[in-house]
Write a protein that holds these residues in place. Structure first.
Motif, PDB file in Angstrom:
ATOM      1  N   SER A  41      48.991  27.044  25.718  1.00 10.97           N
ATOM      2  CA  SER A  41      48.733  26.740  27.174  1.00 10.97           C
ATOM      3  C   SER A  41      49.690  28.500  27.555  1.00 10.97           C
ATOM      4  O   SER A  41      48.585  28.762  28.525  1.00 10.97           O
ATOM      5  CB  SER A  41      48.921  25.989  28.134  1.00 10.97           C
ATOM      6  N   SER A  42      50.034  29.295  26.782  1.00 15.81           N
ATOM      7  CA  SER A  42      50.643  30.198  27.396  1.00 15.81           C
ATOM      8  C   SER A  42      50.873  30.773  26.423  1.00 15.81           C
ATOM      9  O   SER A  42      50.911  30.393  25.564  1.00 15.81           O
ATOM     10  CB  SER A  42      51.906  30.471  28.856  1.00 15.81           C
ATOM     11  N   ALA A  43      52.007  31.541  26.860  1.00 18.76           N
ATOM     12  CA  ALA A  43      52.165  32.826  25.689  1.00 18.76           C
ATOM     13  C   ALA A  43      54.080  32.307  25.221  1.00 18.76           C
ATOM     14  O   ALA A  43      54.247  32.255  23.513  1.00 18.76           O
ATOM     15  CB  ALA A  43      52.796  34.378  26.030  1.00 18.76           C
ATOM     16  N   ILE A  44      54.446  31.203  25.927  1.00 18.85           N
ATOM     17  CA  ILE A  44      55.853  29.683  25.607  1.00 18.85           C
ATOM     18  C   ILE A  44      55.711  28.756  25.309  1.00 18.85           C
ATOM     19  O   ILE A  44      55.738  28.409  24.282  1.00 18.85           O
ATOM     20  CB  ILE A  44      57.118  30.687  26.614  1.00 18.85           C
ATOM     21  N   THR A  45      54.217  27.984  26.087  1.00 22.59           N
ATOM     22  CA  THR A  45      53.972  27.167  26.328  1.00 22.59           C
ATOM     23  C   THR A  45      53.030  26.845  25.301  1.00 22.59           C
ATOM     24  O   THR A  45      51.472  27.212  25.094  1.00 22.59           O
ATOM     25  CB  THR A  45      53.730  26.785  27.268  1.00 22.59           C
ATOM     26  N   GLY A  46      52.773  25.618  23.774  1.00 22.25           N
ATOM     27  CA  GLY A  46      52.263  25.362  23.094  1.00 22.25           C
ATOM     28  C   GLY A  46      52.306  23.649  22.613  1.00 22.25           C
ATOM     29  O   GLY A  46      53.140  23.223  22.659  1.00 22.25           O
ATOM     30  N   TYR A  47      50.985  23.152  21.928  1.00 27.92           N
ATOM     31  CA  TYR A  47      51.045  22.102  21.442  1.00 27.92           C
ATOM     32  C   TYR A  47      50.520  21.980  20.143  1.00 27.92           C
ATOM     33  O   TYR A  47      49.827  22.404  19.878  1.00 27.92           O
ATOM     34  CB  TYR A  47      50.420  21.192  22.402  1.00 27.92           C
ATOM     35  N   ILE A  48      51.023  20.406  19.194  1.00 24.86           N
ATOM     36  CA  ILE A  48      50.596  20.088  17.734  1.00 24.86           C
ATOM     37  C   ILE A  48      49.686  18.605  18.319  1.00 24.86           C
ATOM     38  O   ILE A  48      51.103  18.068  19.233  1.00 24.86           O
ATOM     39  CB  ILE A  48      51.660  20.336  16.790  1.00 24.86           C
ATOM     40  N   VAL A  49      49.006  18.200  18.061  1.00 19.20           N
ATOM     41  CA  VAL A  49      48.439  17.022  17.423  1.00 19.20           C
ATOM     42  C   VAL A  49      48.022  16.832  16.487  1.00 19.20           C
ATOM     43  O   VAL A  49      48.030  17.320  15.355  1.00 19.20           O
ATOM     44  CB  VAL A  49      47.544  16.442  18.530  1.00 19.20           C
ATOM     45  N   GLY A  50      48.735  15.522  15.752  1.00 15.65           N
ATOM     46  CA  GLY A  50      47.910  14.390  14.204  1.00 15.65           C
ATOM     47  C   GLY A  50      47.910  13.069  14.207  1.00 15.65           C
ATOM     48  O   GLY A  50      47.949  12.473  15.044  1.00 15.65           O
ATOM     49  N   ASP A  51      48.262  12.921  13.134  1.00 18.63           N
ATOM     50  CA  ASP A  51      48.325  10.769  13.450  1.00 18.63           C
ATOM     51  C   ASP A  51      49.064  10.967  13.567  1.00 18.63           C
ATOM     52  O   ASP A  51      50.396  10.852  14.300  1.00 18.63           O
ATOM     53  CB  ASP A  51      48.143  10.843  11.487  1.00 18.63           C
ATOM     54  N   SER A  52      49.090   9.290  13.711  1.00 19.98           N
ATOM     55  CA  SER A  52      50.109   8.326  14.493  1.00 19.98           C
ATOM     56  C   SER A  52      50.059   8.932  16.058  1.00 19.98           C
ATOM     57  O   SER A  52      51.135   8.054  15.943  1.00 19.98           O
ATOM     58  CB  SER A  52      50.711   8.432  13.621  1.00 19.98           C
ATOM     59  N   GLY A  53      48.879   9.517  16.365  1.00 17.39           N
ATOM     60  CA  GLY A  53      49.474   9.463  18.216  1.00 17.39           C
ATOM     61  C   GLY A  53      50.279  10.723  18.308  1.00 17.39           C
ATOM     62  O   GLY A  53      51.305  10.802  19.312  1.00 17.39           O
ATOM     63  N   LEU A  54      50.363  11.589  16.784  1.00 15.54           N
ATOM     64  CA  LEU A  54      51.109  12.449  17.343  1.00 15.54           C
ATOM     65  C   LEU A  54      51.153  13.621  17.558  1.00 15.54           C
ATOM     66  O   LEU A  54      50.045  14.240  18.629  1.00 15.54           O
ATOM     67  CB  LEU A  54      51.754  13.641  15.911  1.00 15.54           C
ATOM     68  N   VAL A  55      52.216  14.192  19.036  1.00 14.04           N
ATOM     69  CA  VAL A  55      52.266  15.374  19.882  1.00 14.04           C
ATOM     70  C   VAL A  55      53.464  15.886  20.181  1.00 14.04           C
ATOM     71  O   VAL A  55      54.603  15.044  21.027  1.00 14.04           O
ATOM     72  CB  VAL A  55      51.833  14.199  21.337  1.00 14.04           C
ATOM     73  N   GLU A 106      59.516  28.932  18.076  1.00  9.68           N
ATOM     74  CA  GLU A 106      60.351  28.647  17.324  1.00  9.68           C
ATOM     75  C   GLU A 106      61.403  27.302  17.528  1.00  9.68           C
ATOM     76  O   GLU A 106      61.857  26.745  16.336  1.00  9.68           O
ATOM     77  CB  GLU A 106      61.514  29.432  18.489  1.00  9.68           C
ATOM     78  N   THR A 107      60.966  26.886  18.273  1.00  5.52           N
ATOM     79  CA  THR A 107      61.199  25.236  18.286  1.00  5.52           C
ATOM     80  C   THR A 107      60.458  24.167  19.310  1.00  5.52           C
ATOM     81  O   THR A 107      59.570  24.611  19.514  1.00  5.52           O
ATOM     82  CB  THR A 107      62.926  24.976  19.020  1.00  5.52           C
ATOM     83  N   TRP A 108      60.193  22.793  17.969  1.00  7.20           N
ATOM     84  CA  TRP A 108      59.496  22.153  18.768  1.00  7.20           C
ATOM     85  C   TRP A 108      59.820  20.445  19.211  1.00  7.20           C
ATOM     86  O   TRP A 108      61.001  20.155  18.030  1.00  7.20           O
ATOM     87  CB  TRP A 108      58.479  21.954  17.957  1.00  7.20           C
ATOM     88  N   GLN A 109      59.608  19.532  19.633  1.00 10.47           N
ATOM     89  CA  GLN A 109      59.988  18.789  19.749  1.00 10.47           C
ATOM     90  C   GLN A 109      58.939  17.617  20.198  1.00 10.47           C
ATOM     91  O   GLN A 109      57.910  17.471  20.763  1.00 10.47           O
ATOM     92  CB  GLN A 109      60.522  18.647  21.845  1.00 10.47           C
ATOM     93  N   PRO A 110      59.493  16.510  19.746  1.00  7.80           N
ATOM     94  CA  PRO A 110      58.228  15.437  19.258  1.00  7.80           C
ATOM     95  C   PRO A 110      58.518  14.998  21.176  1.00  7.80           C
ATOM     96  O   PRO A 110      59.016  14.741  22.481  1.00  7.80           O
ATOM     97  CB  PRO A 110      58.757  14.561  19.252  1.00  7.80           C
ATOM     98  N   LEU A 111      57.052  15.392  21.539  1.00  8.77           N
ATOM     99  CA  LEU A 111      56.449  14.309  23.322  1.00  8.77           C
ATOM    100  C   LEU A 111      56.130  13.649  23.633  1.00  8.77           C
ATOM    101  O   LEU A 111      56.375  12.423  24.481  1.00  8.77           O
ATOM    102  CB  LEU A 111      55.718  15.184  23.563  1.00  8.77           C
ATOM    103  N   TYR A 112      55.835  12.690  22.622  1.00  9.99           N
ATOM    104  CA  TYR A 112      54.491  11.912  22.990  1.00  9.99           C
ATOM    105  C   TYR A 112      54.328  11.277  21.874  1.00  9.99           C
ATOM    106  O   TYR A 112      53.189  11.612  21.224  1.00  9.99           O
ATOM    107  CB  TYR A 112      53.515  12.165  24.148  1.00  9.99           C
ATOM    108  N   THR A 113      54.686   9.887  21.584  1.00  8.11           N
ATOM    109  CA  THR A 113      53.868   9.178  20.365  1.00  8.11           C
ATOM    110  C   THR A 113      52.584   8.044  20.697  1.00  8.11           C
ATOM    111  O   THR A 113      53.017   6.832  21.889  1.00  8.11           O
ATOM    112  CB  THR A 113      55.128   9.111  19.629  1.00  8.11           C
ATOM    113  N   ILE A 114      51.603   8.545  20.771  1.00  6.74           N
ATOM    114  CA  ILE A 114      50.622   7.477  21.858  1.00  6.74           C
ATOM    115  C   ILE A 114      50.517   6.164  21.655  1.00  6.74           C
ATOM    116  O   ILE A 114      50.270   5.369  21.435  1.00  6.74           O
ATOM    117  CB  ILE A 114      49.091   8.514  21.902  1.00  6.74           C
ATOM    118  N   SER A 115      49.961   6.174  19.980  1.00  6.18           N
ATOM    119  CA  SER A 115      50.200   4.861  19.010  1.00  6.18           C
ATOM    120  C   SER A 115      49.690   5.697  17.402  1.00  6.18           C
ATOM    121  O   SER A 115      49.008   6.494  17.644  1.00  6.18           O
ATOM    122  CB  SER A 115      48.657   4.462  19.569  1.00  6.18           C
ATOM    123  N   ASN A 116      50.213   4.194  16.686  1.00  9.03           N
ATOM    124  CA  ASN A 116      50.261   4.423  15.508  1.00  9.03           C
ATOM    125  C   ASN A 116      48.940   4.275  14.921  1.00  9.03           C
ATOM    126  O   ASN A 116      48.614   4.829  13.616  1.00  9.03           O
ATOM    127  CB  ASN A 116      51.266   3.252  14.835  1.00  9.03           C
TER     128      ASN A 116
END
Length: 322
Positions: A139-153, A161-171
């Motif tokens: 969304s900006s030069a420093i803020t980004g998101y990854i999504v995937g299986d099992s509600g991964l955000v 450079e570093t990534w933090q699990p933000l929210y597990t929506i549902s398996n």
């Protein structure tokens, strides 16, 4: 102005991958005037994704750590200098925020970052819980998101450079695409698996208004369907498409209009709006079919016409550079 469309694909899993370019003299031309030219990729590895950070420079990625780069609007392609180590990786996603900052996601759950336009790269994230990382968006030069299986955000606030699990929506939710319209407002599309209770998959769109800290359901289908692709033309008009469904929003994702549902369009890998009326998409019209095609709508997705039929070429993605 010349309008160039780039598509990755292959004849079969055993034959050479190709890049397709379509050129029109004007931005809007009748479907019958479109022509598609095959451009050799110079690799026999399957290609999975394509992205252009600007009109001239683009990347195509695929199996065996393949990273191809073009410097001339897709006319010629060569291997990029970077090496993804250790070993060969199956790269499933490429994304660039600008000319230098880019990311490569592998099927092995790893993500590599380049700061110099794919001349070099380094590992910045490994998914430790066995979830597939499927899509990435900044969304900006420093803020980004990854999504995937099992509600991964997963979120970064330091340019990846570093990534933090933000929210597990549902398996039982598989998220396939993520898009942010600004720093706070974003969407993720995918499917909810109800097979554990004897049901089928249902298409879902999730929405956040607080930078991904919380997510609400913006759309949930009642029929057997999935969503795999989403793209916005601007901050109000966007499309989502997948298995047996195509949706459109004209109010920034607050509501979604069902354009098609259960109409026999069994799959859509990609969708790309050019303006308020012209939209392209890639579909495979028969379940399990080897035949793929690209369609175009000139009335905002109300109807579609074929513009390229692949035969036995396995097509994946479409990208417009202007």
């Amino acid at each position: 102005m010349k309008n160039v469309k780039i598509v990755s694909g292959a004849f079969t899993v055993f034959l050479c991958m190709l890049i397709f370019i379509s050129c029109n003299k004007d931005n809007i031309t009748p479907v019958a005037e479109e022509s598609w030219v095959k451009v050799l990729s110079h690799t026999d590895n399957l290609l999975a994704d394509i992205y252009f950070p600007n009109k001239s420079v683009g990347y195509a990625v695929g199996r065996n750590s393949t990273v191809l780069r073009t410097m001339d609007e897709g006319l010629t392609w060569n291997y990029a200098p970077l090496l993804l180590l250790p070993g060969d990786k199956n790269i499933s996603k490429v994304y660039f925020f600008n000319n230098n900052l880019g990311f490569f996601i592998t099927a092995e759950g790893e993500m590599y970052k380049t700061d110099d336009g794919a001349n070099s790269s380094h590992l910045v994230y490994t998914e430790a819980n066995g979830c597939d990382c499927i899509d990435i968006h900044f969304s900006s030069a420093i803020t980004g998101y990854i999504v995937g299986d099992s509600g991964l955000v997963v979120k970064t606030t330091d340019a990846g450079e570093t990534w933090q699990p933000l929210y597990t929506i549902s398996n039982n939710i598989r998220l396939s695409t993520v898009r942010f319209l600004d720093d706070n407002r974003g969407f993720a599309v995918g499917s909810v698996d109800y097979s554990f209770s004897g049901g089928t998959s249902r298409a879902i769109i999730l929405k956040t208004t607080d930078g991904g800290s919380s997510w609400d359901t913006s759309y949930l289908s009642t029929k057997n369907s999935t969503l795999g692709a989403m793209q916005f033309y601007n901050k109000t008009i966007g499309y989502a498409s997948g298995f047996n469904t195509t949706l459109k929003t004209t109010d920034g994702g607050n509501t979604w209009e069902v354009l098609e549902e259960g109409t026999g369009i069994h799959g859509c890998n990609d969708i790309f709006p050019l303006d308020e009326q012209v939209v392209y998409r890639h579909i495979f019209p028969e379940f399990g079919s080897q035949y793929h095609e690209f369609e175009r709508s000139t009335n905002g997705g109300q109807s579609w016409a074929e513009v390229y039929f692949s035969g036995f070429e396995y097509l994946q993605k479409i990208f417009f550079v202007d």
